[in-house]
Scaffold this active site. Structure first.
Site, PDB file in Angstrom:
ATOM      1  N   GLY A 217     -85.188 -18.592  63.367  1.00  0.00           N
ATOM      2  CA  GLY A 217     -84.411 -18.393  62.158  1.00  0.00           C
ATOM      3  C   GLY A 217     -85.139 -17.585  61.110  1.00  0.00           C
ATOM      4  O   GLY A 217     -86.189 -17.000  61.354  1.00  0.00           O
ATOM      5  N   ASP A 242     -79.428 -14.012  72.820  1.00  0.00           N
ATOM      6  CA  ASP A 242     -79.834 -15.301  72.263  1.00  0.00           C
ATOM      7  C   ASP A 242     -80.863 -15.078  71.165  1.00  0.00           C
ATOM      8  O   ASP A 242     -81.930 -14.510  71.409  1.00  0.00           O
ATOM      9  CB  ASP A 242     -80.426 -16.188  73.358  1.00  0.00           C
ATOM     10  CG  ASP A 242     -79.410 -16.533  74.433  1.00  0.00           C
ATOM     11  OD1 ASP A 242     -78.241 -16.752  74.071  1.00  0.00           O
ATOM     12  OD2 ASP A 242     -79.786 -16.550  75.619  1.00  0.00           O
ATOM     13  N   LEU A 243     -80.573 -15.533  69.968  1.00  0.00           N
ATOM     14  CA  LEU A 243     -81.411 -15.270  68.801  1.00  0.00           C
ATOM     15  C   LEU A 243     -82.833 -15.765  69.012  1.00  0.00           C
ATOM     16  O   LEU A 243     -83.045 -16.953  69.333  1.00  0.00           O
ATOM     17  CB  LEU A 243     -80.800 -15.932  67.563  1.00  0.00           C
ATOM     18  CG  LEU A 243     -81.561 -15.726  66.247  1.00  0.00           C
ATOM     19  CD1 LEU A 243     -81.540 -14.258  65.836  1.00  0.00           C
ATOM     20  CD2 LEU A 243     -80.958 -16.595  65.140  1.00  0.00           C
ATOM     21  N   ASP A 244     -83.796 -14.864  68.842  1.00  0.00           N
ATOM     22  CA  ASP A 244     -85.228 -15.181  68.907  1.00  0.00           C
ATOM     23  C   ASP A 244     -85.623 -15.821  70.241  1.00  0.00           C
ATOM     24  O   ASP A 244     -86.583 -16.605  70.302  1.00  0.00           O
ATOM     25  CB  ASP A 244     -85.639 -16.123  67.758  1.00  0.00           C
ATOM     26  CG  ASP A 244     -85.432 -15.492  66.388  1.00  0.00           C
ATOM     27  OD1 ASP A 244     -85.498 -14.252  66.305  1.00  0.00           O
ATOM     28  OD2 ASP A 244     -85.207 -16.235  65.420  1.00  0.00           O
ATOM     29  N   ALA A 245     -84.904 -15.491  71.306  1.00  0.00           N
ATOM     30  CA  ALA A 245     -85.152 -16.155  72.590  1.00  0.00           C
ATOM     31  C   ALA A 245     -85.367 -15.168  73.733  1.00  0.00           C
ATOM     32  O   ALA A 245     -85.336 -15.572  74.893  1.00  0.00           O
ATOM     33  CB  ALA A 245     -84.002 -17.093  72.925  1.00  0.00           C
TER      34      ALA A 245
END
Length: 300
Positions: A217, A242-245
């Site tokens: 985040g 996928d956010l930050d993944a």
């Protein structure tokens, strides 16, 4: 770049080929591929390999000089497709260091990462890998002076929730105009759409200001301070839906104490961010990263 990472001290503009591949593990793969290179007049400059014994997957990076190579570079893929891809169930990429790599930098309002990248670029740290940075794209005008300082066009495209498709269409037009090969997000504070990511698979590099997967985040330093951790980190990764993944390329950490404020964490973290991002970019332009699933094999 560390001298030990420079195969045989390759000179700027020297034409070499790099093969990055993975396939199910079996005996003899190295011998067969190196014999192909040697038999056709190639001089091997670098070879590294890794076997995932749990999943029985073989990974390899090999780089060779094309000066006396008898197969034209534009025919090499045909040879690999015909001789090896199906035979070994091989997934591979071929790169040529004589071909320029064109990098676009995306940035918002924070200058530490972009300054570090451009300083390395101007100092010639990556010139043997034929890097060009023809454009900077931002959703804010604040850092236009950096583009002017380095003589690089600085394109401002405001992004809101309502205009995101139109804004990305403008970005695509700019990237195509400059014939961009890959994108570096130097603290670009916007989430890219699936459409953007699919246009540049494993070619969008992000820096996240935490040691992922912890504290994803937008405010990881605040979350880390609230949690009372004793280490903070930075992570550079390829961007996925996928956010930050996405697949992690490079990470590092620094120790903190109970005395550190959030501002202290931000200051220490920014030093890490620019170093970790630069390392990831360097590995990418050296073609030393082999994504596999949601992981990476990063060769030395």
């Amino acid at each position: 770049m560390d001298k030990k990472d420079t195969p045989n001290n390759i000179q700027p503009g020297e034409n070499t080929a790099v093969l990055l591949m993975h396939c199910p593990d079996r005996p003899g793969i190295i011998a067969i591929l190196t014999e192909f290179i040697n038999d056709n007049g190639g001089n091997i400059l670098y070879l590294d390999q890794y076997v995932d014994r749990v999943n029985s997957v073989f990974y390899m990076r090999v780089q060779w000089d094309l000066t006396n190579f008898t197969i034209p570079a534009d025919k090499l893929r045909d040879y690999f497709d015909t001789l090896y891809a199906q035979r070994f169930d091989m997934t591979y990429n071929l790169y040529f260091t004589g071909t320029p790599q064109r990098m676009a930098i995306f940035v918002s309002k924070m200058s530490h990462c972009i300054y570090d990248l451009l300083a390395r670029y101007r100092a010639g740290e990556w010139k043997e890998w034929n890097i060009e940075i023809p454009v900077i794209i931002s959703n804010h005008p604040d850092l236009r002076y950096i583009g002017e300082q380095f003589g690089i066009p600085y394109e401002v495209i405001p992004v809101t929730r309502e205009n995101k498709p139109e804004a990305e269409a403008q970005q695509f037009a700019i990237l195509e105009h400059y014939n961009i090969d890959f994108v570096v997000l130097a603290r670009y504070m916007q989430v890219l759409s699936d459409n953007f990511i699919n246009r540049y698979p494993n070619r969008v590099i992000n820096i996240h200001h935490s040691f992922l997967p912890a504290f994803i985040g937008s405010k990881p330093y605040h979350a880390a301070h609230q949690r009372g951790v004793k280490l903070i980190g930075a992570t550079s990764h390829y961007v996925t839906a996928d956010l930050d993944a996405g697949p992690i390329i490079e990470q590092d950490i620094v120790r903190i104490t109970h005395k550190d404020t959030v501002d202290d964490l931000v200051k220490k973290g920014r030093d890490l961010e620019k170093i970790v991002l630069a390392r990831a970019v360097e590995k990418h332009i050296q073609h030393k990263i082999l994504p596999y699933g949601n992981k990476t094999v990063v060769f030395n």
